[in-house]
Every structure is written in structure tokens, then in C-alpha cells.
Design an enzyme around this catalytic site. Structure first.
Site: not given
Length: 776
Positions: A69, A75, A80, A255, A262-263, A308, A426, A428, A622
Site C-alpha cells: 500500500d 487499499q 500502488d 452519504r 428513483w434509486d 420534492r 434526479g 442533479d 456511484e
């Protein structure tokens, strides 16, 4: 197919909770530490027999991090610069001999497995070498199924309330946790008042919402962030005491620690594919609760989202859960869910301010007032600065006065209406919607509402005999078909661009089409509102514009425009790709006969995920830059899911789902190539794939495998959408079973009979259910 077993009879690829509690798990008392660590400098000869490693976790973890590492992020990745080889004691020699663990993938898997073993309370453990070298497709799919979903589960009961009350968007130091309870939910008020009393150390405040939740009220609690209650199983014991059991649900991750709008639809698809039916059902029940008590499906269940919503998917979500249920009361459950969707349709999406009366189309247009409070404190400083300069005051003072209604600025008011609309969409943020979203009848929203209309028409026909009573009103399948046809006609008139072969958003204020080319044009295939001729042109245009190396990109570079220091990248623009766009496109393409295109796009996307998983210590982020094929980039809001130590524990909700559902689109040949990390262009060239967008089949000759949900969707939409009406009439011979009546599982050698998504034609890892019924 059973999992691979070692000499002890244990499943090498079992979930961590089983693997590290079985015969391979060695508690600290079972190993002589000094003997375990004794080495003779020798290396075990390579053998055809499976090898097992004897791991003292603290020792090996320290060694691997110190040696490998090199950037200190806990990780082991391709970034690395270590030697990428580590000698590890073997179990067969009782730690006296060693073998070499080589390469980024195996070393990072070793680091992850040690972290998972520590979670099980172990300090020493035996690990099969085959667990470290497991096919990455199988390993990732297994981790999603057995670990990531569990890491994303939340529950608003006494045990889970502290975790879900925590809101990383609330930056006020020492903020008091607040639980907001709807005016009409007395059991919830009783339960959470008791929780606050029993957990006095948490200093929880329980607040009952007013009967009428106005935008003014929501603004008044902008500085009092809190969680909103969701559905629960409510009963009373023999003594009349309340028995209140909040329903567990899945959050996106990072977060995002709430149930999002919609997720949740896409997460539910993944949950259903992995057999987690009850969790998916709970999320539908939570949406029904939100509509009843908060007036809409919320952006998420936090107080600042009360005005909303988000893109609506409730009808299809409920119907897919219904298909998976075996509950004898499922018809009544479906009636309740569809009734809530009808209420939402009428009171949220087809009335002011979201309905445009001229076109008959709908826009994203939430009713909140002022600045969205959940943003970073400086997020709007650059917007506010010119107005503050005009008055000769600093930005902070201007924002305070504006929030207190001491300053009235119509231009700013209009800006925040559009900004909130972008968040409701959604997407954004994106230059496609910036400063105009509330004036756009978007392709995506109107496709979703068209799908509501056809879903309601087909469901009322199939399950309720053509009419269904809801809240004193009788809804008929005929009226919903008429609404769908009216919307499709309006979409053809205002959103379809004949010369470009694409759907575009329509600006209801300027009375013109937007010029921004968005991949959401493909949502028309998922909704089923395009004709076959439109579909052919749309697929050709979309593949040329949006197909990138790693999947579908959100929009074109030309539409996005030039990026500068003053005009930075937006995360829903080029070059970024997102799971929901991929999943809806695959489904729509397959439904219209473009299975080859759907599978090609699915392979690109799954390769992007798998490559990052192998090279970056199991990361599942994500979003991706699908042009540069990377998750490492600087863009607004960062990239959720990349910040972890040792082992990822959640992935990201809809990314997890896209992987599990995406695998059902691949043939066994494609899956093997994916496991070998064969680059898309190399695979397509070797496999002789065409790169054009021509139709590969008609639904009457559907190629195997049939992706999960495909047959159920076809039967449900039978006779409703223009596509399915035409196909049913034209493609089903009178002397053979109709396409829409074919069974969900393969029972004959007839090439028209679709294989189960879990059959050998789609998977060969032994971890996939053997029938569609089991899969759902």
C-alpha cells in the site's frame, strides 16, 4: 449447481458469515502463535491440489500494507508501486512453508478477506487460495448478493435509529437528532416517543408534523434537519399494547443514508434478481406510506425533501414485486399500491405546477421555497454574489436576509425553482436542465408517466376485471389506455424529432424543443411508447451518439459544450455514465428486438465495473467516466463508494443492481469473456459481433437467454402499448403458443422457448438460482 468444496467439505465461495464460522475458521485459542509465524524460508511446491493459507491477521495485514500500500489509502490497487507479491504461510505445513500470493487482484482479495474475518471476531484464519483467485465476475456478484445488500439495509427501529438519524448533510455541530412523524400516524408517534424516552442519551426530539404540510412550513424547519418516519407492521398484543415493527429498507450508500425515490426502483430490481423479495416489497410499502402521509414519493425521507419528489417508478416496481410474491393476499396488496400510484399521478404529476395545460405534458416542478438547505454552505455563493454586490453587503449577510424574506429578488426565486426541479429530476446536475428545468417537459418524466398509464391499464385488466375501486372512484383500464394514447400523441408532437430520429425535451415557456441530446431518449423504448419505425431510427441515432467504450454516456459532448474553469463539468453530462440509464436502455432495446445491442451495451458496462473491481481493491462506485473508462475523476459531489478501508462493504445501490441484472443479459460465452477481462472491442471483434444498430430478432424468435423480468413484462403489457399490440397480432402464429404466453422457464428444446435467467445458458458459477421463480 453446488459451490466448490475443499477437502474439509466446506464451500470455498460461501458468504463470509458462513465461511468464517465453519471448519476453516480457527479461533485464536486453536493456534500456537509462535509456531504459526515460524518460517524456514522455503516455498511450497506448486501442486494440483487446492492450497490453503494459514493467516495470522495482524501479522499479514501489517506486512501487506507496509509492502504493497504505497499510497497509504488502505487499499491495494494498480496505482500502488509495491512488488505485488507476498509470501504467506500454508495451512498444510502448519505455517512452516509459504506460497506466493501474486498480483493486485489476489493481494487485494487477501486484504479484503482478512477484514471480513476480523468482522467475524477472528484473529487467525485459514483461507483457501481459490477464494483469492475466484473469477472476478462470480466474486463481485457473490459479494453483492451476500454482503453489499446487507450493508445497505437500514431500519428505523430502536436498534437502527441512531445510524439512520445521522445525516452527513447536516453540518451543524452537535445537532440534535429529530424524528418527524406524520399528523395522522398515531402509532408512530407513540412508538418514537417511547424510543426517545428509552434512548435518552441520544437526545432525540420527536416532532409531529402539521396536518397541512405547506412550503412555508417546510421552509420554517430548514435549520432543523430530521428524518421522516416510514411504514411499519402495526399490531397490538393481548394486553392492548402496541407492537410496532418498522420495515427494513435499502439506501443508496455513502452519504445517502435514507430511502431515495428513483434509486429504490433500481435497487428493487437488483434485490428481486437476488431473491430479496421482502426487502423490495418493504420499499414499495414505504412509498405507499409516503404518498398517504406526505403527499408524494419523496426525494428521500428527510425533512428538507417534503416539497420534492423524484422520477416516478411505482407502478412497475409494485408489479415486479407482485410477480415475485406468493402471499395469498397479494392481490389486495397490489390494489393498495396501485391506488397510491393513482393518487400520486393525479395530485403530483398531472396538476399544477407540474402539468403544462397546453401540451398536456408534465414537468419537474417542486413547490419548495428558497435555497435548498441540504447543500454545502457555500454552494450558491457564486449565484448570490452579484445580488449581494448590488446592495453592498457580503454574501453571507445577503443569504441570511434572503432566507428571512427580508430581501425579495424574483430572479433568484426563479433560479431556485429551476434548481429544485433539477434535483427532483434526479439528474442533479447537468447543463441539459440548468436554469430551465421547471419549464421543460422532459422525455424521461413523460416516458415514466406513459408507463404509469399503460401499467395501470394492463394491471386493472389482468387482476381486477377491467375496473378497480380506489378511494370512492372507479378506475377502468379503458380510461388509462386513453390517457396513455393522449400522452403518446403529445410526445410524438412535441418531443419526437423526425429529422434527428431522437426524442428531445420541450420548453413549454419558449415553445420549442431543447437542442440537448440526452440518452434519456432511450427511455421511450423502456416505456413502450415508440413505434417500430421510431425505434429503428432511435436505436441507430442513440448508438452513434451515446455508445462509449464503457457503456452509454449521459449526453453528447457537443450538447454539453466547452468546459472551462468558470464552466466546470456536471456529473450527469458527457463523459459520465450512470446505472439507471444503462438498465432502462437494455430493457427497452431487448423489448423492441435489439437483443444484440442490449447485450453489447450490457457487456461494456459490466466490463467497466469488473475492471475497476479487479484493479481497485473491489471498488463499486456511484458512477463512471465511460469514455475514459475510469471512476477516478474530479467532478461535483465526487464519486460515492470509493472511500473505504480494506474492504468495500456496500458498493452502491443501483450499481449493485445493474451488475446483477446486467449479468442476466449475457450469454455464457459473454460471461466467460467478462471473467477473463476481455476488453469490449477485442471481444466483439473475436466473437464476430456487428457494431451496427440493426434489429437482431423479433420477439416471436427471442434468442436465449431471456433477461430477468423480460417475459413477465411482455405478458403484462400485452395488448396495451402500440408495440405489444402490433407484435401480438403479427408475430404469434395461430397454431403455436403466443409469444406472451410462453413459460418463464425452459421446458423443451424448442428454440422459441426462453431459458431461465439462472439456467446454464446464462451462468456457470453455481451461485445463480435455477429457475426464474427462484430468481425472483
Amino acid at each position: 449447481m453446488a459451490g466448490t468444496q475443499n477437502s474439509t467439505g466446506a464451500d470455498i465461495h460461501a458468504p463470509p458469515s458462513e465461511y468464517y464460522s465453519g471448519p476453516l475458521a480457527l479461533k485464536s485459542a486453536g493456534i500456537n502463535r509462535s509456531r504459526t509465524l515460524r518460517r524456514r524460508g522455503s516455498i511450497d511446491d506448486k501442486s494440483h491440489h487446492p492450497r490453503r493459507l494459514l493467516i495470522d491477521i495482524a501479522t499479514i495485514e501489517r506486512a501487506i500494507l507496509e509492502q504493497e500500500d504505497t499510497n497509504g489509502d488502505y487499499q491495494i490497487t494498480i496505482e500502488d508501486s509495491g512488488p505485488k507479491v507476498l509470501k504467506v504461510p500454508t495451512a498444510s505445513s502448519n505455517g512452516n512453508r509459504t506460497i506466493e500470493v501474486r498480483g493486485t487482484y489476489m493481494l487485494s482479495n487477501l486484504l479484503q478477506e482478512m477484514a471480513l474475518a476480523k468482522d467475524c471476531g477472528l484473529r487467525q484464519v485459514v483461507i483457501d487460495e481459490e477464494r483469492l483467485s475466484e473469477n472476478p465476475v462470480n466474486r463481485l456478484s457473490r459479494m453483492i448478493r451476500t454482503t453489499f445488500w446487507n450493508g445497505l439495509v437500514r431500519c428505523m427501529d430502536e436498534a437502527g435509529i441512531q445510524k439512520i438519524c445521522a445525516d452527513p448533510k447536516n453540518t451543524k455541530p452537535g445537532a440534535q437528532p429529530i424524528i418527524y412523524v406524520p399528523f395522522g400516524d398515531a402509532p408512530a408517534l407513540e412508538y418514537y416517543t417511547g424510543v426517545a424516552r428509552d434512548l435518552a442519551s441520544l437526545n432525540i426530539r420527536v416532532v409531529r408534523l402539521p396536518r397541512d404540510i405547506t412550503p412555508q412550513y417546510v421552509k420554517s424547519i430548514n435549520n432543523q434537519f430530521g428524518i421522516l418516519t416510514l411504514a411499519a407492521d402495526v399490531s397490538y398484543d393481548a394486553g392492548g399494547r402496541l407492537v410496532y415493527k418498522p420495515l427494513p429498507f435499502v439506501v443508496p450508500g455513502g452519504r445517502f443514508n435514507e430511502q431515495y425515490g428513483w434509486d429504490s426502483y433500481f435497487e428493487a430490481l437488483g434485490l428481486l434478481a437476488d431473491g430479496r423479495v421482502q426487502l423490495a416489497k418493504n420499499m414499495v410499502d414505504n412509498f405507499v406510506y409516503e404518498i398517504k402521509h406526505y403527499g408524494k414519493i419523496l426525494n428521500a425521507n428527510r425533512s428538507y425533501y417534503l416539497t420534492r419528489s423524484q422520477p416516478p417508478f411505482l407502478t412497475d416496481m409494485a408489479l415486479k414485486v407482485y410477480d415475485a410474491l406468493s402471499d395469498p393476499l397479494r392481490d389486495e396488496w397490489l390494489r393498495n399500491a396501485l391506488s397510491a400510484a393513482i393518487t400520486e399521478y393525479h395530485t403530483v404529476w398531472t396538476c399544477a405546477p407540474r402539468l403544462d395545460p397546453v401540451t398536456g405534458l408534465s414537468c419537474y416542478h417542486p413547490t419548495g421555497i428558497g435555497m435548498p438547505p441540504e447543500t454545502e454552505s457555500t454552494h450558491f455563493d457564486h449565484i448570490v454574489a452579484p445580488y449581494a454586490e448590488r446592495l453592498g453587503i457580503d454574501v453571507a449577510e445577503y443569504k441570511r436576509l434572503y432566507a428571512a424574506d427580508a430581501i425579495h429578488e424574483p430572479e433568484l426565486d426563479a433560479y431556485f425553482v429551476h434548481d429544485r426541479a433539477v434535483r427532483e429530476s434526479g439528474h442533479d446536475t447537468t447543463y441539459r436542465l440548468e436554469r430551465r428545468c421547471a419549464s421543460l417537459a422532459t422525455v424521461d418524466l413523460n416516458c415514466l408517466l406513459y408507463r404509469y398509464e399503460v401499467d395501470l391499464a394492463s394491471a386493472i385488466d389482468l387482476h381486477f376485471g377491467g375496473s378497480m375501486a380506489t378511494d370512492g372512484h372507479v378506475s377502468t383500464s379503458t380510461e388509462w389506455r386513453q390517457r396513455a394514447e393522449a400522452r403518446r400523441t403529445a410526445m410524438d408532437r412535441y418531443l419526437w424529432n423526425e429529422s434527428k430520429g431522437l426524442y428531445f425535451d420541450y420548453d413549454v415557456e419558449l415553445k420549442e424543443q431543447s437542442a440537448y441530446e440526452s440518452v434519456t431518449a432511450l427511455w421511450a423504448l423502456w416505456a413502450g411508447c415508440a413505434s417500430q419505425e421510431q425505434a429503428a431510427r432511435l436505436v441507430d441515432a442513440a448508438c452513434r451518439r451515446f455508445e462509449a467504450a464503457g457503456g452509454l454516456v449521459s449526453g453528447t459532448e457537443e450538447s454539453r459544450g466547452r468546459i472551462t474553469l468558470l464552466r466546470p463539468n456536471r456529473q450527469w453530462d458527457y463523459p459520465y455514465g450512470w446505472a439507471p440509464h444503462q438498465m432502462l436502455a437494455w430493457c427497452g432495446l431487448y423489448a423492441y428486438g435489439y437483443a444484440t445491442v442490449a447485450r453489447r451495451l450490457a457487456y461494456r458496462w459490466l466490463y467497466t465495473i469488473t475492471r475497476a473491481f479487479v484493479d481497485f481493491n473491489g471498488v463499486v462506485p456511484e458512477k463512471f467516466d465511460v469514455v475514459g473508462m475510469t471512476h477516478r475523476f474530479q467532478v461535483e459531489y465526487g464519486n460515492v463508494g470509493v472511500d473505504f478501508k480494506m474492504v468495500p462493504r456496500e458498493g452502491f445501490g443501483w450499481m449493485n443492481a445493474s451488475y446483477q441484472v446486467g449479468l442476466t443479459y449475457l450469454t455464457s460465452h459473454m460471461r466467460r469473456a467478462l471473467g477473463a477481462l476481455t476488453e469490449p472491442e477485442v471481444f466483439f471483434e473475436r466473437a464476430g459481433w456487428s457494431t451496427d444498430a440493426s434489429a437482431s430478432h423479433t420477439p416471436a424468435s427471442t434468442p436465449m437467454p431471456v433477461p430477468v423480468f423480460a417475459m413477465a413484462d411482455a405478458r403484462r403489457l400485452r395488448g396495451v402499448t402500440p408495440l405489444h399490440c402490433a407484435l401480438e397480432a403479427a408475430l404469434s402464429p395461430t397454431d403455436s403458443p403466443a409469444y406472451f404466453d410462453m413459460p418463464l422457464t425452459a421446458t423443451t428444446d424448442d428454440p422459441r422457448t426462453p431459458a431461465s435467467p439462472g439456467s446454464d445458458s446464462t451462468a456457470d458459477d453455481g451461485n445463480t438460482p435455477s429457475t426464474t421463480k427462484e430468481l425472483l
